[in-house]
Design an enzyme around this catalytic site. Structure first.
Site, short mmCIF file in Angstrom:
data_model
loop_
_atom_site.label_atom_id
_atom_site.label_comp_id
_atom_site.label_asym_id
_atom_site.label_seq_id
_atom_site.Cartn_x
_atom_site.Cartn_y
_atom_site.Cartn_z
N LYS A 1 52.89 2.35 42.81
CA LYS A 1 54.34 2.48 42.65
C LYS A 1 54.96 1.15 43.01
O LYS A 1 54.37 0.37 43.80
CB LYS A 1 54.89 3.57 43.59
CG LYS A 1 56.15 4.21 43.07
CD LYS A 1 55.82 5.26 42.03
CE LYS A 1 57.06 5.92 41.48
NZ LYS A 1 56.69 7.10 40.66
P1 NAD Z 1 66.70 8.79 36.43
O1 NAD Z 1 67.14 7.51 37.08
O2 NAD Z 1 66.62 8.86 34.95
O3 NAD Z 1 67.65 10.00 36.91
C1 NAD Z 1 67.86 10.29 38.26
C2 NAD Z 1 68.99 11.30 38.32
O4 NAD Z 1 69.13 11.76 39.65
C3 NAD Z 1 70.34 10.74 37.90
O5 NAD Z 1 71.05 11.73 37.19
C4 NAD Z 1 71.03 10.49 39.24
O6 NAD Z 1 72.43 10.50 39.15
C5 NAD Z 1 70.52 11.65 40.03
N1 NAD Z 1 70.60 11.51 41.47
C6 NAD Z 1 70.28 10.44 42.23
N2 NAD Z 1 70.52 10.74 43.52
C7 NAD Z 1 70.98 12.02 43.55
C8 NAD Z 1 71.38 12.88 44.58
N3 NAD Z 1 71.35 12.50 45.84
N4 NAD Z 1 71.79 14.13 44.23
C9 NAD Z 1 71.82 14.54 42.95
N5 NAD Z 1 71.44 13.74 41.94
C10 NAD Z 1 71.02 12.52 42.24
O7 NAD Z 1 65.30 9.15 37.10
P2 NAD Z 1 64.15 10.10 36.54
O8 NAD Z 1 63.17 9.24 35.84
O9 NAD Z 1 64.75 11.26 35.88
O10 NAD Z 1 63.45 10.54 37.90
C11 NAD Z 1 63.93 11.64 38.69
C12 NAD Z 1 62.83 12.07 39.63
O11 NAD Z 1 61.67 12.43 38.88
C13 NAD Z 1 62.36 11.01 40.62
O12 NAD Z 1 61.97 11.67 41.81
C14 NAD Z 1 61.13 10.44 39.95
O13 NAD Z 1 60.23 9.85 40.89
C15 NAD Z 1 60.56 11.70 39.33
N6 NAD Z 1 59.63 11.48 38.23
C16 NAD Z 1 60.02 10.79 37.11
C17 NAD Z 1 59.12 10.63 36.06
C18 NAD Z 1 59.51 9.98 34.77
O14 NAD Z 1 58.70 9.98 33.83
N7 NAD Z 1 60.71 9.42 34.64
C19 NAD Z 1 57.82 11.13 36.17
C20 NAD Z 1 57.46 11.84 37.31
C21 NAD Z 1 58.38 12.01 38.33
#
Ligand code: NAD
Length: 419
Positions: A107
């Site tokens: 990461k």
């Molecule tokens: P992203 O940046 O596209 O979206 C994140 C979202 O969370 C946004 O809508 C943001 O406004 C919101 N957010 C941030 N802080 C917040 C809070 N305190 N309360 C409510 N909403 C909040 O990110 P993503 O890629 O969708 O990732 C989201 C989660 O999924 C993370 O934990 C990431 O590690 C995990 N994840 C992502 C992927 C991927 O392929 N993108 C894969 C596995 C896990």
């Protein structure tokens, strides 16, 4: 106490010690499995639009190198630190192992609030970060992907920067790229699609009919919005969603396509509706059939776990549930079925793996092929988890993590300890 110590790494360590006890791993073998192999900190200077110079701290942590290259996302967020990135790298290792991918976990990230950057500044910062990490990454060493705050465009800049340095196009250096730059069909949707697929499987097992069922989604970015859309398309009512700007609630169900169109235009849920506003602190404890935390880690603590009113907890985010909350959820396991993060959100890394394979082979698959293979891997990991949880009468997270840890341990034991 290690250099990684902090709230998030301590949580990953605590989870690991539960698994190590369950697997009866001798104490002297535990640090070899838990502590990251490599951690790099970089300073990324950029020239800002106003002519001044700003320096941003960046990190890349490679957890273990036993099964192949390392693989993991890159997070651009204001609170990124070495401990958080290390914990996420550890979770990636168990996730890759439980789904049978030939990777260790990694990461990385930059401590930055991307909302304070212009598009040009975001591009130069992304490029400079990749440039600083060129000695430590490679298609057979460490392959980056998107995470919070990064997207396809950032991956394209990473790929271009690495390729310029090599003097040839190296698409396989990152995954989550646009299809126009060597990405795979189905990667953008992969994580949310996997979350919804597994949630729907569990609903079926619990005899919850999709038509009329309800779901609540915290976080409306890549993972949350796609998971919401997939569930919505299956007939599930999305009664509440939230992002970092606030939350919305509608008992009869929100119009997910119009929320997605709004966020694509405005960058967040802000300004969508005042009438539907909900206190964001109440989002996780709304009554619903499926709850999808898809924002940040550690949002479900013991207090929230006690108050949850869902039947299925589908963990889209990494590490949304603290170990104290896990104790409560174990107790409530007949009321709430937890699909743990390392399986629930593994669709992203599974399709990233497909993207890497396709780039290396220069042979590209159709989207149906990608989705079919993705579900096959997720379903298998899910079946193994459920069978183990039943056999040993353990909590789903314990069963899933134990399978991952066991695979990494077996590979280390078979290869031996160098020299
Ligand atoms: P992203 O940046 O596209 O979206 C994140 C979202 O969370 C946004 O809508 C943001 O406004 C919101 N957010 C941030 N802080 C917040 C809070 N305190 N309360 C409510 N909403 C909040 O990110 P993503 O890629 O969708 O990732 C989201 C989660 O999924 C993370 O934990 C990431 O590690 C995990 N994840 C992502 C992927 C991927 O392929 N993108 C894969 C596995 C896990």
């Amino acid at each position: 106490m290690t250099i990684y110590s902090g709230p998030v790494f301590d949580m990953a360590a605590k989870q690991f010690s539960v698994i190590a006890d369950y697997l009866e791993i001798p104490i002297d073998q535990r640090d070899r499995l838990l502590l990251p192999k490599r951690a790099v900190t970089v300073a990324c200077p950029i020239r800002r639009d106003d002519g001044t110079i700003a320096v941003f701290e960046g990190y890349r942590v490679q957890h273990h190198l036993t099964l192949g290259p390392t693989k993991g996302g890159t997070r651009f967020a204001p609170n990124v630190d070495l401990g958080e990135v290390s914990a996420l790298a550890v979770w990636m290792s168990w996730k890759c192992a439980v789904t049978g991918l030939p990777y260790g976990g990694a990461k990385g990230g930059i401590r930055v609030d991307t909302k304070t950057l212009s598009r040009r500044e975001l591009e130069v910062l992304s490029r400079r970060y990749m440039q600083e990490l060129i000695p430590f990454v490679g298609p057979h060493i460490d392959v980056m992907a998107p995470d919070m705050g990064t997207d396809e465009q950032v991956m394209a800049w990473f790929m271009d920067t690495y390729s310029m340095h090599q003097g040839r196009t190296v698409t396989e250096i990152v995954t989550g790229k646009p299809v126009s730059a060597g990405g795979t069909l189905g990667r953008r949707e992969a994580t949310g699609r996997g979350v919804a697929h597994l949630a729907r499987r569990v609903m079926k097992d619990l005899a919850i009919k999709e038509a009329g069922a309800t779901a609540v989604v915290q976080g409306f970015g890549n993972v949350g919005s796609i998971a919401a859309l997939e569930l919505y398309n299956a007939g599930v009512k999305i009664t509440a969603v939230s992002d970092h700007t606030g939350a919305l609630h509608r008992k009869g169900g929100l119009d997910v396509p119009s929320l997605i169109a709004h966020t694509a235009q405005r960058g967040s849920l802000v300004g969508y509706s005042n009438e539907l506003a909900l206190d964001p602190n109440e989002i996780l404890t709304q009554p619903c059939d499926v709850l999808v935390p898809a924002a940040v880690e550690q949002v479900i603590d013991a207090k929230v776990a006690d108050l949850l009113q869902c039947r299925v907890l589908a963990e889209g985010a990494n590490g949304p549930t603290t170990p104290d909350a896990d104790l409560i959820l174990q107790r409530r396991k007949d009321e709430i079925f937890v699909i743990p993060d390392i399986i629930c959100n593994a669709g992203g890394v599974v399709v990233s793996y497909f993207e890497w394979v396709q780039d290396l082979a220069q042979l590209f698959w159709g989207e149906d092929e990608v989705v079919r293979r993705q579900y096959q891997i997720l379903d298998h990991a899910f079946d193994v988890m459920v069978a183990r949880a039943r056999r040993d009468n353990v909590y789903n997270r314990t069963a899933a993590m134990a399978t991952g840890v066991e695979r990494v341990r077996a590979a280390k034991n078979t290869r031996g300890l160098f020299p």
